[in-house]
Design an enzyme around this catalytic site. Structure first.
Site, PDB file in Angstrom:
ATOM      1  N   ASP A 269       0.790  -1.076  -0.055  1.00  0.00           N
ATOM      2  CA  ASP A 269       0.020   0.048   0.105  1.00  0.00           C
ATOM      3  C   ASP A 269       0.862   1.183   0.000  1.00  0.00           C
ATOM      4  O   ASP A 269       1.958   1.149  -0.024  1.00  0.00           O
ATOM      5  CB  ASP A 269      -1.027   0.108   1.240  1.00  0.00           C
ATOM      6  CG  ASP A 269      -2.405   0.443   0.956  1.00  0.00           C
ATOM      7  OD1 ASP A 269      -2.336   1.920   0.396  1.00  0.00           O
ATOM      8  OD2 ASP A 269      -3.394  -0.052   0.879  1.00  0.00           O
ATOM      9  N   HIS A 319     -13.290  -1.876  -7.714  1.00  0.00           N
ATOM     10  CA  HIS A 319     -14.547  -1.369  -7.843  1.00  0.00           C
ATOM     11  C   HIS A 319     -14.608   0.193  -7.581  1.00  0.00           C
ATOM     12  O   HIS A 319     -15.621   0.985  -7.964  1.00  0.00           O
ATOM     13  CB  HIS A 319     -15.549  -1.896  -6.697  1.00  0.00           C
ATOM     14  CG  HIS A 319     -15.453  -1.637  -5.387  1.00  0.00           C
ATOM     15  ND1 HIS A 319     -16.693  -1.430  -4.686  1.00  0.00           N
ATOM     16  CD2 HIS A 319     -14.453  -1.100  -4.771  1.00  0.00           C
ATOM     17  CE1 HIS A 319     -16.108  -0.880  -3.281  1.00  0.00           C
ATOM     18  NE2 HIS A 319     -15.007  -0.761  -3.224  1.00  0.00           N
TER      19      HIS A 319
END
EC number: 2.1.1.-
Length: 437
Positions: A269, A319
């Site tokens: 990340d 998404h």
């Protein structure tokens, strides 16, 4: 469905719930399916016996609940209600303030807001002019992560939704995350994530991080569905490296590491996120869970000489993005993958029409939420296959696993090989525990 069919469905689901208590081995699976069937049949029953005119009128009023919730969350009315006992509307009006808007709401308005909330099941009435918590409203006080989710939905996403027509007029069907209803709602051409990274956006960023934890703890998005939902993690070879792409502080990797000691994990990340994750990783797992600063739009580290199987795992990532950018996220993963490697996407797979109505509606609710905030989208299986086809003709869906414990996120397994043929959504691509619908 006829009235008799719907009542039969409700009766069967109720019986299945009773049976779940006598079958410990499959209790969670039976209970999940029975609850879904029960709620779906109950909603269909109400819908079937409400006139179309009344249904449309009721639908047109649904925004009022969110408007009420917006005020409750902004003025923190839930914190003004004691955890035990009750409090009068007048007392609550004297207590509430907000950091950015000192002052008090009039008692009459506090009463109207709370009475409206009680009418749809949030809070419970006590004596006349008094209010107490019920199980749902108390969660807003005792679960700050869930509170963050509800706040963001009511005070960030709800205002953005009202600007969706204007965003379409202004930007058309844009793929850009800076050309959204959210950006119109704040009056700036900037993406939500860019806004969060600004110095005065850190509070919202922290709230977003808490909200993601809140929606992942219990219910449809619980991490337990990944860990204990029947996906065959135990079949991965000893020493397999699971790379958690965009894995935040590592909560999913840590949960998997505890359950599957044969696996190793690397959480990827942004720098500040993995630094936080590394500091908070349990000591007994630090030799198996590592952290790497990595932009998921950039190429993956070279691992050609690594003989281990590598699984690239991405949960709730694609998404957030339009197809244009989702492809750019998948592409470096596909380029890094070898035939023995796998890609696992933990995402919603939008069902085909005519499945359980509740599930279908919730999928489309999330799809619009992604559109409003980010120009992202939820995808059908065909849409995932189409995305993979654009990225690489060698990347194909192998299986779609729906957790046996329930939950709304499937695990989509993909691989790369030399095959040019591709399975279609109508083949045996779903696991045995999954209905194609």
């Amino acid at each position: 469905m006829s009235l008799l069919q719907l009542t039969a469905s409700i009766t069967k689901a109720a019986a299945d719930l009773d049976d779940a208590t006598n079958n410990a081995a499959k209790a969670s699976e039976i209970e999940s399916k029975a609850k879904t069937a029960l709620l779906d049949a109950a909603e269909r029953l109400v819908l079937a016996y409400r006139s179309p005119r009344q249904w449309l009128i009721d639908l047109s009023f649904q925004h009022c609940a969110t408007a009420s919730l917006q005020m409750i969350m902004k003025y923190r009315l839930h914190h003004a209600v004691p955890k035990q006992g009750s409090r009068s509307f007048a007392e609550i009006a004297e207590i509430i303030t907000t950091p950015d808007q000192p002052g008090k709401l009039p008692e009459s308005l506090v009463g109207r807001l709370l009475q409206h909330a009680m009418s749809f099941g949030l809070f419970t009435p006590a004596a006349s002019g008094r209010v107490a918590h019920n199980d749902a409203s108390l969660l807003l006080v005792t679960d700050p992560d869930l509170e963050a989710w509800v706040y963001l939905c009511s005070n960030v996403a709800y205002p953005a939704g009202a600007q969706l027509p204007k965003a379409i007029e202004q930007y058309g069907a844009s793929s850009e995350p800076s050309e959204t209803a959210y950006s119109v709602s704040i009056g700036r051409r900037i993406s939500q994530f860019e806004r969060f990274r600004e110095p005065d956006g850190h509070a919202e960023h922290e709230m977003f991080a808490r909200a993601m934890k809140g929606i992942s703890a219990g219910g449809a998005y619980d991490v337990g569905h990944v860990v204990d939902g029947g996906y065959p993690w135990h079949e991965l070879p000893e020493g397999t490296l699971v790379v958690d792409v965009g894995g935040g502080p590592g909560h999913v990797a840590i949960a998997l590491a505890r359950k599957y000691p044969q696996l190793l994990f690397e959480v990827q990340d942004l720098v500040e996120t993995v630094e936080f994750g590394a500091k908070n990783c349990p000591k007994d797992l630090q030799h198996r869970v590592s952290f790497r600063a990595q932009d998921f739009f950039k190429p993956q580290p070279q691992r050609e000489t690594d003989s281990r199987t590598i699984v690239y795992f991405a949960r709730f990532i694609l998404h957030d993005w339009s197809d244009k950018y989702a492809g750019q996220i998948v592409e470096p993963l596909a380029q890094a993958m070898r035939p023995q490697d796998r890609l696992i996407l933990n995402e919603v797979v939008v069902p085909e029409p005519s499945v359980e109505q509740r599930i279908e509606r919730k999928s489309h609710d999330r799809d619009l939420l992604m559109l409003m905030n980010l120009n992202g989208r939820e995808r059908t299986l065909v849409a995932f296959e189409g995305l993979f086809e654009v990225v690489s003709p060698r990347l194909r869906v192998e299986k779609v696993h729906k957790p046996t414990t329930g939950g709304e996120l499937s695990l989509i397994t993909a691989s790369v090989d030399k095959l040019t043929g591709r399975k279609s959504a109508g083949g045996d691509i779903f696991g045995a525990n999954v209905d194609e619908a």
